[in-house]
Design an enzyme around this catalytic site. Structure first.
Site, PDB file in Angstrom:
ATOM      1  N   ASP A 158       0.844  -1.206   0.000  1.00  0.00           N
ATOM      2  CA  ASP A 158       0.000   0.000   0.000  1.00  0.00           C
ATOM      3  C   ASP A 158       0.877   1.253   0.000  1.00  0.00           C
ATOM      4  OD1 ASP A 158       0.826  -0.591   2.648  1.00  0.00           O
ATOM      5  OD2 ASP A 158      -0.688   0.766   3.451  1.00  0.00           O
ATOM      6  N   HIS A 460       1.544  -8.916  -3.854  1.00  0.00           N
ATOM      7  CA  HIS A 460       0.483  -7.987  -3.474  1.00  0.00           C
ATOM      8  C   HIS A 460       1.170  -6.640  -3.250  1.00  0.00           C
ATOM      9  CE1 HIS A 460      -3.416  -6.763  -1.835  1.00  0.00           C
ATOM     10  NE2 HIS A 460      -2.698  -6.025  -1.005  1.00  0.00           N
ATOM     11  N   ASP A 505       1.363 -17.719  -4.415  1.00  0.00           N
ATOM     12  CA  ASP A 505       1.932 -16.623  -5.203  1.00  0.00           C
ATOM     13  C   ASP A 505       0.810 -16.010  -6.041  1.00  0.00           C
ATOM     14  OD1 ASP A 505       3.526 -14.853  -6.548  1.00  0.00           O
ATOM     15  OD2 ASP A 505       4.462 -16.374  -7.837  1.00  0.00           O
ATOM     16  N   GLU A 514       2.257 -10.233   0.274  1.00  0.00           N
ATOM     17  CA  GLU A 514       2.546  -8.801   0.261  1.00  0.00           C
ATOM     18  C   GLU A 514       4.035  -8.622   0.568  1.00  0.00           C
ATOM     19  OE1 GLU A 514      -0.149  -6.323   2.530  1.00  0.00           O
ATOM     20  OE2 GLU A 514       0.815  -4.498   1.810  1.00  0.00           O
TER      21      GLU A 514
HETATM   22  O1  9MR Z   1       2.614  -6.757   9.278  1.00  0.00           O
HETATM   23  C1  9MR Z   1       1.342  -6.410   9.827  1.00  0.00           C
HETATM   24  C2  9MR Z   1       0.793  -7.606  10.557  1.00  0.00           C
HETATM   25  O2  9MR Z   1       1.614  -7.915  11.660  1.00  0.00           O
HETATM   26  C3  9MR Z   1      -0.642  -7.322  11.003  1.00  0.00           C
HETATM   27  O3  9MR Z   1      -1.184  -8.507  11.559  1.00  0.00           O
HETATM   28  C4  9MR Z   1      -1.482  -6.858   9.799  1.00  0.00           C
HETATM   29  C5  9MR Z   1      -2.917  -6.514  10.170  1.00  0.00           C
HETATM   30  O4  9MR Z   1      -2.974  -5.386  10.977  1.00  0.00           O
HETATM   31  O5  9MR Z   1      -0.892  -5.716   9.221  1.00  0.00           O
HETATM   32  C6  9MR Z   1       0.402  -5.942   8.718  1.00  0.00           C
HETATM   33  O6  9MR Z   1       0.904  -4.751   8.225  1.00  0.00           O
HETATM   34  C7  9MR Z   1       0.279  -4.200   7.088  1.00  0.00           C
HETATM   35  C8  9MR Z   1      -0.140  -2.792   7.464  1.00  0.00           C
HETATM   36  O7  9MR Z   1      -1.174  -2.843   8.411  1.00  0.00           O
HETATM   37  C9  9MR Z   1      -0.559  -1.971   6.243  1.00  0.00           C
HETATM   38  N1  9MR Z   1       0.440  -2.024   5.217  1.00  0.00           N
HETATM   39  C10 9MR Z   1       0.749  -3.381   4.803  1.00  0.00           C
HETATM   40  C11 9MR Z   1       1.304  -4.142   5.966  1.00  0.00           C
HETATM   41  C12 9MR Z   1       1.794  -5.517   5.545  1.00  0.00           C
HETATM   42  O8  9MR Z   1       0.770  -6.387   5.225  1.00  0.00           O
END
Ligand code: 9MR
Length: 536
Positions: A158, A460, A505, A514
């Site tokens: 994102d 992602h 994948d 991601e």
């Molecule tokens: O890495 C984060 C993970 O530990 C959490 O469980 C998850 C849900 O809150 O979010 C992950 O981080 C994401 C972040 O919230 C938004 N940008 C992408 C991050 C990686 O997926």
């Protein structure tokens, strides 16, 4: 039947392990030949098979550590042949690529073909007109007031920028040159030079520190994130025109900021002393704000649904920031804030950071108690590795969101233990963690885009999805197997058991495929430090 092996290569000075995974295996021996001449250089008995519960595979170790000449070899088990590379710096190009990925994550800047190749793109998210969200409003900067906070790295797939995750990421990357200062001048990876003539690694990290520096409110508190209200769709950065906001000041963000800016001030001091002094002052102000506002925990406002990185226990952040500030300023007031009971043996991840304080204490301040703490963490990891035929420290329930970042962080701890104790075996232990990420896994793949065998293709990642280029942007460590499968509703069912297979994948798999700066950062440490420590 197959051979699990490190698909990038093996270091001349490291133990070299591959694993024969043959059903009811008949071969009794394995053979290594020189690839060009076919000359046999090693022949050994295969040991009895061992069951790797994390993979649900019976494996027989092919230990060819005796081979210390660089070159290309063929590893042969029965009729099965696998090409293997042994090198003096087998992971250097990968290490450059993994660091370069941060350049590809830069907000507010055009990426030129000279540096970005076919992934060149126009600038996106200038972030020079960012709105104060209602949750951050105060008399001096009311709701809707405009501030400027350009630059920084996109967090992940994102386009938002989060202080918590940025703090831990810059810290882990800067730790490379704080722990191994000789690397500063050696690391180069084709990014635009800056007018300050900083080493490349510091140029790259400064891009994010410059953004972080702008996230401090007038009273010293730090905004938790700079974000859209909702995630952009899978479109290129320059096409994203949604308004951007800074959202509530939080205790956690202020402490993450204090800790990482204080560390940055030490690392940059010899290069840009005035800026370093300014950052240190900012760090002190953020810390003071957190002491005055110890319970201002992030609560996601109703109109916002981007990443929360919420953290309502901030003892560990306080511990970390107090150590960093004490080391950087020498002021007793910070030493008095170091509460020993806040230190836990948890691996440093965005939700638990006390061990980062212990690492700086151990490595920079040479504090004996902190050194013992890190060695105990490393011994625990080694004990876990001993349970696993492939010597992976991961436990079944570690395969959560970002498990590959956990693997890399375990490797980082082992390497720090190697530096504290001068015990070379810890370096070998760290190589096992790397082996998993680069091919010793039941998916038989490298988890870094653009590198090694069968790397992830459908990240992602909004840029990789939106750029109309077949190959994903290289150098990203994907999140990896995750038994919680938070994305299951968007995908065909995918395996859960064993945990290492819980990965797909596919673009829609935000929970396994991601990418994120906090997973790449420990990979940067692991790759650069392991090669440096193996060179003797
Ligand atoms: O890495 C984060 C993970 O530990 C959490 O469980 C998850 C849900 O809150 O979010 C992950 O981080 C994401 C972040 O919230 C938004 N940008 C992408 C991050 C990686 O997926």
């Amino acid at each position: 039947m197959t051979i699990l092996y490190n698909t990038i290569g093996y270091h001349i000075n490291a133990d070299k392990f591959a694993y024969w995974a043959g059903e009811n295996s008949i071969p009794k021996q394995f053979v290594v030949r020189q690839a060009d001449t076919n000359t046999e250089v090693l022949r050994k008995e295969l040991p009895p098979s061992q069951f790797e519960a994390l993979f649900e595979l019976n494996l027989q170790l092919c230990d060819f550590s005796e081979i210390r000449e660089k070159g290309e070899y063929i590893l042969e088990v029965g009729d099965f042949q696998q090409k293997i590379v042994v090198g003096e710096k087998p992971w250097e190009v990968l290490a450059q690529g993994v660091l370069k990925s941060f350049y590809f994550q830069r907000a507010s800047m055009e990426l030129e073909p000279q540096f970005a190749g076919k992934w060149a793109r126009p600038a996106g998210h200038p972030d020079t007109e960012v709105l104060i969200h209602a949750s951050a409003a105060e008399a001096i900067l009311p709701e809707g007031a405009v501030i400027s906070a350009p630059k920084g790295w996109y967090d992940a797939g994102d386009y938002n920028k989060y202080i918590v995750n940025s703090g831990i990421s810059v810290w882990k990357i800067l730790a490379v040159v704080e722990h191994l200062p000789q690397l500063a001048s050696k690391i180069s990876f084709n990014i635009p030079p800056d007018e300050l003539q900083l080493p490349d690694l510091l140029v790259e990290v400064k891009w994010n520190l410059d953004w972080m520096s702008n996230m401090q409110a007038p009273d010293g508190g730090v905004y938790h994130k700079l974000t859209n209200l909702s995630f952009d769709s899978m479109q290129m950065p320059h096409t994203c025109l949604n308004p951007r906001y800074v959202v509530m000041k939080s205790t956690a963000a202020s402490l993450y900021f204090a800790a990482s800016m204080a560390q940055a001030a030490r690392v940059y001091k010899e290069y840009i002393p005035k800026v370093a002094k300014f950052w240190l002052n900012q760090a002190e102000r953020a810390f003071a704000w957190a002491l005055d506002n110890p319970e201002q925990h992030y609560v996601q406002p109703e109109d916002i649904n981007t990443g929360p990185y919420a953290n309502s226990h901030t003892d560990d952040e306080l511990y970390w920031a107090a150590w960093e500030l004490w080391i950087s300023t020498g002021k007793d007031t910070y030493q008095k804030r170091i509460a020993p009971q806040a230190l836990t043996a948890e691996l440093p991840q965005w939700w638990s950071v006390s061990s980062l304080g212990a690492i700086s204490a151990a490595m920079v301040k040479k504090d004996q108690g902190a050194q013992e703490h890190i060695l105990q963490m490393a011994q625990q990891l080694r004990a876990q590795q001993k349970q696993s035929p492939v010597h992976l420290a991961m436990q079944k329930d570690d395969f959560i969101w970002g498990s590959n970042g956990i693997v890399a962080t375990q490797g980082m701890i082992l390497l720090i233990a190697a530096q504290i104790s001068s015990e070379k075996q810890y370096i070998q232990d760290a190589v096992r963690q790397l082996d998993y990420l680069l091919g010793v896994n039941p998916l038989e793949r490298s988890f870094v885009s653009g590198f090694g065998k069968n790397p992830p293709r459908f990240l992602h990642h909004r840029v990789s999805a939106g750029d109309d280029i077949d190959e994903p942007i290289p150098g990203f460590l994907v999140g990896g197997p995750n038994i919680e499968q938070q994305d299951a509703h968007r995908l065909d069912p995918y395996p859960k058991d064993p945990p290492t297979l819980s990965y797909v994948d596919k673009r829609a798999s935000f929970a396994t495929n991601e990418i994120a700066i906090n997973w790449n950062a420990p990979m940067v440490y692991l790759l650069w430090a392991v090669e440096e420590l193996l060179t003797y």
